[in-house]
Design a protein around this motif. Structure first.
Motif, short mmCIF file in Angstrom:
data_model
loop_
_atom_site.label_atom_id
_atom_site.label_comp_id
_atom_site.label_asym_id
_atom_site.label_seq_id
_atom_site.Cartn_x
_atom_site.Cartn_y
_atom_site.Cartn_z
N TYR A 1 0.83 -1.21 0.00
CA TYR A 1 0.00 0.00 0.00
C TYR A 1 0.86 1.26 0.00
CZ TYR A 1 -3.26 3.51 1.87
OH TYR A 1 -4.01 4.64 2.08
N LEU A 2 1.93 1.25 0.77
CA LEU A 2 2.79 2.42 0.86
C LEU A 2 3.49 2.73 -0.46
CD1 LEU A 2 4.35 1.78 4.39
CD2 LEU A 2 2.70 3.56 3.78
N GLU A 3 3.61 1.72 -1.32
CA GLU A 3 4.28 1.91 -2.61
C GLU A 3 3.33 2.39 -3.70
OE1 GLU A 3 7.55 1.66 -3.15
OE2 GLU A 3 7.76 1.31 -0.98
N PHE A 4 2.03 2.45 -3.42
CA PHE A 4 1.07 2.89 -4.42
C PHE A 4 1.28 4.35 -4.80
CE2 PHE A 4 -2.43 -0.26 -2.85
CZ PHE A 4 -1.80 -1.29 -3.54
N GLU A 5 0.77 4.72 -5.99
CA GLU A 5 0.69 6.13 -6.39
C GLU A 5 -0.66 6.64 -5.87
OE1 GLU A 5 1.99 7.13 -10.50
OE2 GLU A 5 2.14 4.94 -10.71
N HIS A 6 -0.60 7.43 -4.82
CA HIS A 6 -1.82 7.79 -4.09
C HIS A 6 -2.45 9.09 -4.59
CE1 HIS A 6 -1.60 4.75 -0.89
NE2 HIS A 6 -0.29 4.88 -1.00
N VAL A 7 -3.77 9.10 -4.58
CA VAL A 7 -4.55 10.32 -4.72
C VAL A 7 -5.01 10.70 -3.32
CG1 VAL A 7 -6.64 11.38 -5.64
CG2 VAL A 7 -5.34 9.76 -7.05
N LEU A 8 -4.60 11.86 -2.84
CA LEU A 8 -4.98 12.31 -1.51
C LEU A 8 -6.14 13.31 -1.62
CD1 LEU A 8 -4.54 12.57 1.56
CD2 LEU A 8 -2.95 14.45 1.06
N GLU B 1 1.30 8.37 9.74
CA GLU B 1 2.35 9.23 10.28
C GLU B 1 2.72 8.82 11.70
OE1 GLU B 1 1.30 13.24 7.66
OE2 GLU B 1 0.76 13.13 9.79
N GLU B 2 1.71 8.42 12.49
CA GLU B 2 1.99 7.95 13.85
C GLU B 2 2.82 6.67 13.84
OE1 GLU B 2 -1.81 7.53 15.65
OE2 GLU B 2 -2.23 9.70 15.66
N MET B 3 2.67 5.87 12.77
CA MET B 3 3.47 4.65 12.63
C MET B 3 4.88 4.95 12.13
SD MET B 3 0.94 1.86 10.85
CE MET B 3 -0.72 2.39 10.66
N GLY B 4 5.12 6.19 11.74
CA GLY B 4 6.44 6.56 11.25
C GLY B 4 6.60 6.47 9.75
N HIS B 5 5.49 6.32 9.02
CA HIS B 5 5.56 6.21 7.56
C HIS B 5 5.32 7.57 6.92
CE1 HIS B 5 5.63 1.89 7.89
NE2 HIS B 5 4.48 1.88 8.55
N ALA B 6 6.14 7.91 5.96
CA ALA B 6 5.93 9.13 5.19
C ALA B 6 4.85 8.88 4.14
CB ALA B 6 7.23 9.56 4.51
N PHE B 7 3.95 9.83 3.98
CA PHE B 7 2.87 9.69 3.01
C PHE B 7 2.99 10.83 2.01
CE2 PHE B 7 -1.47 10.16 1.40
CZ PHE B 7 -1.77 8.84 1.08
N VAL B 8 3.47 10.52 0.82
CA VAL B 8 3.69 11.53 -0.22
C VAL B 8 2.80 11.19 -1.40
CG1 VAL B 8 5.35 12.70 -1.68
CG2 VAL B 8 6.07 11.81 0.55
N PRO B 9 1.66 11.85 -1.55
CA PRO B 9 0.72 11.51 -2.65
C PRO B 9 1.24 11.99 -4.00
CG PRO B 9 -0.07 13.42 -1.45
CD PRO B 9 1.14 12.93 -0.70
N ALA B 10 0.78 11.30 -5.04
CA ALA B 10 1.10 11.72 -6.40
C ALA B 10 0.23 12.89 -6.83
CB ALA B 10 0.91 10.55 -7.37
N ILE B 11 -1.03 12.88 -6.36
CA ILE B 11 -1.99 13.92 -6.73
C ILE B 11 -2.81 14.28 -5.49
CG2 ILE B 11 -4.01 14.48 -8.16
CD1 ILE B 11 -2.99 12.59 -10.26
N ARG B 12 -3.13 15.56 -5.35
CA ARG B 12 -4.02 16.03 -4.29
C ARG B 12 -5.27 16.63 -4.94
NH1 ARG B 12 -0.94 17.13 0.64
NH2 ARG B 12 1.26 16.63 0.24
N VAL B 13 -6.43 16.28 -4.41
CA VAL B 13 -7.69 16.84 -4.91
C VAL B 13 -8.51 17.30 -3.70
CG1 VAL B 13 -7.72 15.46 -7.02
CG2 VAL B 13 -8.81 14.57 -4.95
N PRO B 14 -9.37 18.31 -3.87
CA PRO B 14 -10.10 18.86 -2.72
C PRO B 14 -11.33 18.08 -2.30
CG PRO B 14 -10.63 20.12 -4.67
CD PRO B 14 -9.58 19.13 -5.08
N SER B 15 -11.83 17.17 -3.17
CA SER B 15 -13.10 16.50 -2.90
C SER B 15 -13.11 15.10 -3.50
CB SER B 15 -14.24 17.33 -3.50
OG SER B 15 -15.45 16.60 -3.55
N PRO B 16 -13.93 14.19 -2.96
CA PRO B 16 -14.06 12.86 -3.58
C PRO B 16 -14.78 12.89 -4.92
CG PRO B 16 -14.82 12.85 -1.29
CD PRO B 16 -14.67 14.28 -1.70
N ALA B 17 -15.46 13.99 -5.23
CA ALA B 17 -16.21 14.07 -6.48
C ALA B 17 -15.27 13.89 -7.68
CB ALA B 17 -16.92 15.42 -6.59
N GLY B 18 -15.63 12.97 -8.58
CA GLY B 18 -14.85 12.75 -9.79
C GLY B 18 -13.63 11.88 -9.62
N VAL B 19 -13.40 11.34 -8.44
CA VAL B 19 -12.20 10.51 -8.22
C VAL B 19 -12.19 9.25 -9.09
CG1 VAL B 19 -11.04 9.04 -6.52
CG2 VAL B 19 -11.57 11.41 -5.97
#
Length: 325
Positions: free
Chosen positions: A198-205, A221-239
């Motif tokens: 899961y951590l290796e996925f290309e994430h949409v945040l 983050e509490e587990m110590g994992h960095a979460f760097v998304p590929a794309i950020r969107v403001p809403s679930p609409a159109g995901v």
């Protein structure tokens, strides 16, 4: 303070609750035109009311900025008190019984995209059958839902919002958890992903407009994992349309993802981060017959829709303070 308006100051005893309601509504809409439409009066009537209040309080109350009427600090303070006065008066004037078939009352619900998609539609259908004259208004809660309740700008708040201080009451509608939404052609679409994969996925945040951080991100983050998304969107609409035909993966509340997914693949998230979706209200409206009836109707109308796509399994996690999805 010396009054800047030479006209006589209105007598405060001549200000009625209708005038205060107009002020509260304009404070919420930020528009003279919209306020007049909601009150079903001419815009000149709203302007006259505000002019009278400006002379009474010796304050401009609203200033125009970027095509919107922005309240002054004094106006916001007045509205906070006026809204409580109007709400308390309505409570005193409300009948001891409530007949949904004949009511023409107004009810305001504050919520966000999730609730507008999953909970409001079945409620509207039920209302058209049982209380066709009831005027329902849906307003955006953002991260200010509790403030809207306290200011009497909303009668009910729906969402994953829990406040522990006194004055708020709540009722659980469903338990949610996060799931992974991906294209069926994704290499990992065959089975539930382990955390390492899961951590290796290309994430949409989904940022929800920057108003809060999703619980699963906080847990990573509490587990110590960095979460760097590929794309950020403001809403679930159109995901779903966004990730179709790509290797992108969106982590979305399960019930919402099940509603949106279409041909996309939906799998359990290795960081489910469970949370409750609640109805929240104030003690002021707790015992009012119409409010009790509405809360029961929302719970009844939403239950089949939510349970039909409920996430498998259950989780005993009942942590509080989660501000949003």
């Amino acid at each position: 303070m010396t009054r800047s308006d030479p006209r006589p100051r209105p007598d405060p005893s001549g200000i009625d609750f209708g005038t205060l309601e107009t002020l509260c509504l304009l404070h919420r809409t930020g528009s003279f035109t919209r306020t007049a439409e909601l009150l079903e009066v001419n815009q000149s009537a709203v302007s006259y009311t505000v002019d009278k209040l400006r002379r009474l309080f010796d304050d401009p109350l609203f200033v125009r900025e970027a095509r919107r009427q922005v309240p002054t600090e004094r106006c916001s303070a007045i509205v906070a008190e006026a809204a409580r006065m109007v709400q308390d008066f309505r409570r005193l004037a409300a009948p001891d019984s409530f007949d949904p078939a004949t009511t023409h009352a107004r009810f305001v619900i504050a919520c966000n995209y999730y609730e507008r998609l999953l909970i409001i539609p079945p409620l509207v259908h039920a209302l058209r059958q049982q209380a066709p004259g009831l005027q329902l208004e849906i307003v955006n809660s953002g991260d200010e839902g509790h403030d809207r309740l306290l200011a009497a700008e909303a009668d009910l708040l729906i969402g994953p919002f829990r406040r522990l201080e006194s004055g708020f009451m709540s009722r659980k509608l469903t338990e949610e958890r996060y799931a992974c939404l991906m294209d069926p052609s994704h290499p990992a679409a065959g089975s539930a992903p382990e955390l390492a994969a899961y951590l290796e996925f290309e994430h949409v945040l989904i940022t929800y407009g920057g108003l809060w951080k999703s619980r699963y991100v906080s847990e990573l983050e509490e587990m110590g994992h960095a979460f760097v998304p590929a794309i950020r969107v403001p809403s679930p609409a159109g995901v779903p349309e966004l990730i179709a035909g790509t290797a992108l993966v969106a982590t979305v509340p399960h019930l919402l993802a099940a509603h949106l997914k279409g041909p996309m693949r939906l799998l359990p998230c290795p960081v489910p981060a469970p949370f409750d979706v609640l109805m929240v209200w104030t003690r002021r409206t707790h015992d009012q017959p119409m409010h009790r009836w509405m809360r029961d109707l929302i719970a009844r109308s939403a239950k089949p829709h939510l349970s039909a796509q409920a996430a498998p399994g259950s989780c005993p996690d009942r942590r509080t303070g989660y501000p949003g999805i």
